[in-house]
Motif scaffolding. Structure first.
Motif, mmCIF file in Angstrom:
data_model
loop_
_atom_site.group_PDB
_atom_site.id
_atom_site.type_symbol
_atom_site.label_atom_id
_atom_site.label_comp_id
_atom_site.label_asym_id
_atom_site.label_seq_id
_atom_site.Cartn_x
_atom_site.Cartn_y
_atom_site.Cartn_z
ATOM 1 N N PRO A 356 0.808 -1.230 0.000
ATOM 2 C CA PRO A 356 0.000 0.000 0.000
ATOM 3 C C PRO A 356 0.838 1.276 0.000
ATOM 4 C CG PRO A 356 -0.923 -1.601 1.531
ATOM 5 C CD PRO A 356 0.404 -2.145 1.083
ATOM 6 N N TYR A 359 1.905 1.878 -3.577
ATOM 7 C CA TYR A 359 0.745 2.318 -4.357
ATOM 8 C C TYR A 359 0.464 3.797 -4.101
ATOM 9 C CZ TYR A 359 -4.114 2.300 -6.094
ATOM 10 O OH TYR A 359 -5.292 2.573 -6.760
ATOM 11 N N ASP A 400 -5.146 -0.970 -8.923
ATOM 12 C CA ASP A 400 -5.888 -1.171 -7.676
ATOM 13 C C ASP A 400 -6.161 -2.649 -7.424
ATOM 14 O OD1 ASP A 400 -7.650 -1.363 -9.802
ATOM 15 O OD2 ASP A 400 -9.297 -0.353 -8.778
ATOM 16 N N LEU A 403 -3.068 -4.363 -6.084
ATOM 17 C CA LEU A 403 -2.917 -4.161 -4.646
ATOM 18 C C LEU A 403 -3.916 -4.998 -3.861
ATOM 19 C CD1 LEU A 403 -1.758 -2.763 -2.177
ATOM 20 C CD2 LEU A 403 -3.304 -0.839 -2.610
ATOM 21 N N SER A 404 -5.196 -4.937 -4.233
ATOM 22 C CA SER A 404 -6.215 -5.649 -3.459
ATOM 23 C C SER A 404 -6.047 -7.163 -3.545
ATOM 24 C CB SER A 404 -7.615 -5.245 -3.925
ATOM 25 O OG SER A 404 -7.837 -5.628 -5.267
ATOM 26 N N THR A 499 -5.822 4.959 -1.542
ATOM 27 C CA THR A 499 -5.222 3.686 -1.122
ATOM 28 C C THR A 499 -6.136 2.940 -0.177
ATOM 29 O OG1 THR A 499 -2.997 4.609 -1.399
ATOM 30 C CG2 THR A 499 -3.206 2.637 -0.043
ATOM 31 N N MET A 503 -7.915 -0.699 -0.422
ATOM 32 C CA MET A 503 -7.734 -1.730 0.605
ATOM 33 C C MET A 503 -9.073 -2.240 1.152
ATOM 34 S SD MET A 503 -4.472 0.017 2.566
ATOM 35 C CE MET A 503 -4.434 -1.109 3.954
ATOM 36 N N LYS A 527 -4.830 -5.147 4.875
ATOM 37 C CA LYS A 527 -3.831 -5.764 4.000
ATOM 38 C C LYS A 527 -3.126 -6.859 4.782
ATOM 39 C CE LYS A 527 -1.386 -6.112 0.218
ATOM 40 N NZ LYS A 527 -1.113 -7.535 0.525
#
Length: 782
Positions: A356, A359, A400, A403-404, A499, A503, A527
């Motif tokens: 995160p 990002y 995104d 990241l997720s 961010t 998340m 996360k």
């Protein structure tokens, strides 16, 4: 003669009286001088136990003093019930005398003569205080007289309230328990102000005979003394008949209880610092601490079957930065599994828990927009070849989602584009104190667990991140004292908001993201992270009120199958949030630093004139400068629409001009497997393809079938080599692959660094039109 002798005798008597008066005055002066200064500045200088209290003054834990006594710091006030009991039992005339009670001494002498032995000392509470301060000197008449003198001086120096406070703080209560505060916790498990009349009476009679608390044969004597005192309290109207009858039914304590041990690792931290021997009121909340202990022990018991023995939890308040729970380890794992190690302060491999941050910083630097496509194909960066956790590839994936879903390959591409040195510097500036080696030491693996951080630093970062978004200020987390300014937080608010929004999309364990269907479910930005070799499992969750940070693993670093953030740590994270006060509120969008922008719906880049689907989205202002969509292009087809053409092989009047979503063929095969509606670009007709292939790409180095020798450096690592190519249109993007693995892309200057192993290799270059150029080469050994 007789007259002279009488005169002489008269003079001698007069002179004698003169010297006698002078001597009396002298000794009286000496006594007064001594009397004024006969007391030390402090009556007691004994070492005290190290005591840890929660934010509301509840006992969390204590460590015995240096002289092996359970002696807490002095009381600030004496509770009413104990004060009443001790005065009625020890010194009923306490408020009437000046340290010595003539009536009490006369009564003691009479009792001693009647009994034929010493049965009473006639000491007031003030005299007993003197004896305690003098460490219980031998009980002689001389000592008794000395105590009387000092008692009167104490009465002059201290108030009655202060004398009673000092006595209650230093009176013996049996064995190594000293003082009312320690006795209250040791015998009844509560602070003194919460004791009942019966409990207060029990403690009031103990200093007179502290041995009664232990010896079974003396239990009846102890109860008899307590009950007589309670009867006295009823007689003088301090308690009524019902209170008296209830009080005498209360049982005596069997033995000293174990003191609470709710935060042993935080207590150990106090012992190592400058808080040894002091009573520290910390920021922990006893109820939250107890629940965190219980949940960790329950989770640890389940994981123990898989030989996973350690874990830690730290919970902080976003509003204040105060630590509300500090659980350094699963205490029931035992010494053989290093339960004494404070895992909150232990550096551990990060896994994906830092993604995160990358990002958010990439949004801030304008490297990406929130949904920009990133490469997710077989890739290699020198000798480093990252893999996704599931071993698969998506071709292209939105940032995104990368990241997720915690995809590794796209994030390595992102940190490579952002700059590893810059990201390394960011982490240090953001307070990760254990990242203390150079960026070259960590390399691109920094984003996947190549570095170690502590759970404390991780919690500190996410707490300050939340504070900056909610309050536009941040301050370090702390467990004592008032909050201190943490200075400027180095991430833009809009980037933090975006961010956290991403998340929220991380799939919760066992819920398949159906949590949104329940109105009672709170929003949690969270996360996980899993280190290489399944050695560390991380989970961190954020709401506008709390930050919960968790680590699970083995203190000795042993990896275990199934030791992942999602499986081992995440369930505990959500269990903990379920026991914290729930709120439906969420962080407010920082509207001043967000902008509405046309975004290409397919690529997530800023839209261009060739994008077929455009959406208006609010994105951080800092990411507006990110690259516009490179995937949608103007494509020229022949009349049939089955082949591409250009001006070298077809007339413009014979072309169809369409906008298409175009990706390289090496990406396409992975992308199409996850996007069934993707349409492959038609091939060039034969004439156009021949002309394009002849002059589009030229590989300058290495030449086809060239043999290359790469020497070793001082670290016995093979040196890197720069490969070079040309394109007839320098602005065209070239995609570099070696042995089927993607290494990167270039524009304008087509040079890329490689570190190939010894052996034969195939280098493949492809441009945006699908034109390829291939050379084969061999790297020689020593």
């Amino acid at each position: 003669m007789l007259a002279q002798m009488m005169i002489y005798r008269f003079k001698l008597k007069k002179e004698y009286r003169w010297w006698k008066n002078r001597l009396i005055l002298f000794f009286l002066s000496v006594f007064v001088i001594w009397y004024v200064d006969c007391l030390p500045d402090e009556l007691f200088d004994d070492s005290t136990s190290t005591v840890l209290l929660d934010r509301n003054g509840k006992l969390l834990g204590a460590h015995i003093s240096e002289d092996e006594q359970w002696r807490f710091e002095e009381l600030k006030t004496v509770p009413y019930k104990f004060k009443t009991c001790i005065i009625q039992f020890e010194d009923r005339g306490y408020y009437k005398h000046w340290g010595v009670s003539a009536k009490g001494i006369a009564r003691a002498i009479s009792q001693n003569i009647s009994a034929g032995r010493r049965v009473s000392g006639g000491s007031t509470l003030t005299m007993q205080l003197v004896r305690l301060s003098r460490k219980n000197h031998a009980r002689t008449y001389t000592e008794k007289g000395y105590e009387m003198i000092l008692a009167t001086r104490i009465e002059m120096k201290y108030s009655k309230r202060e004398i009673l406070r000092l006595y209650s703080s230093h009176a013996p209560f049996g064995s190594n328990v000293v003082g009312l505060n320690a006795a209250s916790w040791r015998f009844f498990g509560r602070p003194p102000n919460e004791l009942s009349w019966a409990e207060s009476a029990t403690l009031a009679v103990l200093p007179n005979a502290p041995g009664l608390i232990y010896l079974g044969k003396n239990r009846d004597k102890l109860k008899a003394k307590r009950d007589r005192l309670l009867k006295r309290l009823k007689k003088i109207g301090k308690i009524d008949k019902m209170q008296y009858e209830m009080a005498i039914l209360e049982p005596l304590p069997d033995r000293p209880q174990d003191l609470p041990n709710l935060a042993p690792h935080l207590l150990a931290k106090c012992l190592k610092g400058n808080l040894r021997g002091k009573t520290t009121t910390c920021t922990l909340d006893r109820k939250i601490q107890i629940k965190a202990n219980q949940l960790l022990e329950t989770r640890a018991a389940a994981l123990r079957e898989n030989e996973i023995h350690n874990g830690a939890i730290i919970i902080t308040s976003v509003e204040t930065g105060e630590i509300l729970a500090y659980v350094g380890n699963a205490t029931e794992s035992g010494d053989e599994h290093s339960n004494q190690v404070d895992c909150i302060d232990a550096p551990r491999s990060t896994g994906s828990i830092l993604k995160p941050i990358l990002y958010a910083k990439s949004l801030e630097a304008g490297v990406i927009t929130p949904k920009m496509l990133l490469h997710d194909i077989p890739s290699k960066f020198g000798a480093f070849a990252p893999k996704n956790f599931n071993g698969g590839f998506n071709g292209l994936v939105h940032a995104d989602q990368a990241l997720s879903r915690s995809l590794n390959i796209p994030m390595v591409h992102l940190v490579n584009n952002y700059g590893i040195s810059k990201f390394h510097s960011d982490l240090q500036d953001l307070g990760f104190s254990t990242i203390n080696k150079t960026s070259r030491h960590y390399g691109l693996s920094l984003i996947l667990g190549g570095a170690e951080v502590t759970l404390f630093d991780l919690s500190n970062f996410y707490t300050r991140m939340s504070q900056h978004l909610k309050y536009n200020e941040s301050y370090p987390i702390h467990f004592k004292g008032k909050r201190k300014s943490g200075g400027e937080f180095l991430i833009d608010q809009a980037c933090i908001y975006t961010t956290f929004k991403t998340m929220l999309e991380v799939r919760r364990p066992g819920q398949d993201n159906q949590w949104r269907m329940f109105a009672s479910s709170q929003k949690i930005a969270w996360k996980t992270g899993t280190s290489y070799g399944f050695r560390d499992a991380w989970a961190v969750g954020v709401t506008p009120e709390y930050v919960v940070s968790i680590w699970i693993g083995n203190a000795d670093g042993e990896g275990r199958p199934g030791l992942t953030g999602t499986q081992a740590a995440a369930p505990l994270l959500f269990d903990m949030f379920n026991h914290l006060p729930c709120t439906e509120s969420w962080f407010l969008e920082p509207k001043k630093s967000m902008r509405e922008v046309d975004i290409c719906a397919e690529s997530g880049h800023r839209s261009t004139q060739y994008c077929t689907k455009i959406a208006m989205e609010r994105i951080p202002e800092t990411s507006i400068g990110a690259r516009a969509c490179p995937y949608h292009k103007r494509v020229h087809l022949d009349k049939s629409g089955m082949y591409r053409v250009d001006s070298e092989c077809a007339s413009p009047s014979e072309m169809q001009h369409v906008n298409r979503f175009v990706i390289p063929s090496t990406v396409e095969k992975f992308y199409k497997a996850h996007n069934a509606d993707y349409k492959t670009l038609p091939p060039y007709n034969q004439e156009c393809m021949t002309k394009l292939s002849e002059h589009s790409i030229a590989i300058i180095y290495p030449r086809n079938k060239q043999r290359i020798y790469l020497p070793f450096d001082f670290n016995e690592e093979r040196r890197k080599v720069v490969f070079e190519a040309n394109h007839r249109n320098n602005s065209e993007t070239i995609y570099w692959h070696m042995d089927g693995v993607y290494y990167g892309q270039t524009s304008d200057i087509h040079q890329l660094e490689f570190q190939p192993d010894v052996g034969k290799h195939k280098l493949t270059l492809m441009d945006e039109n699908g034109v390829q150029k291939v050379v084969k080469f061999e790297v020689l050994g020593k």
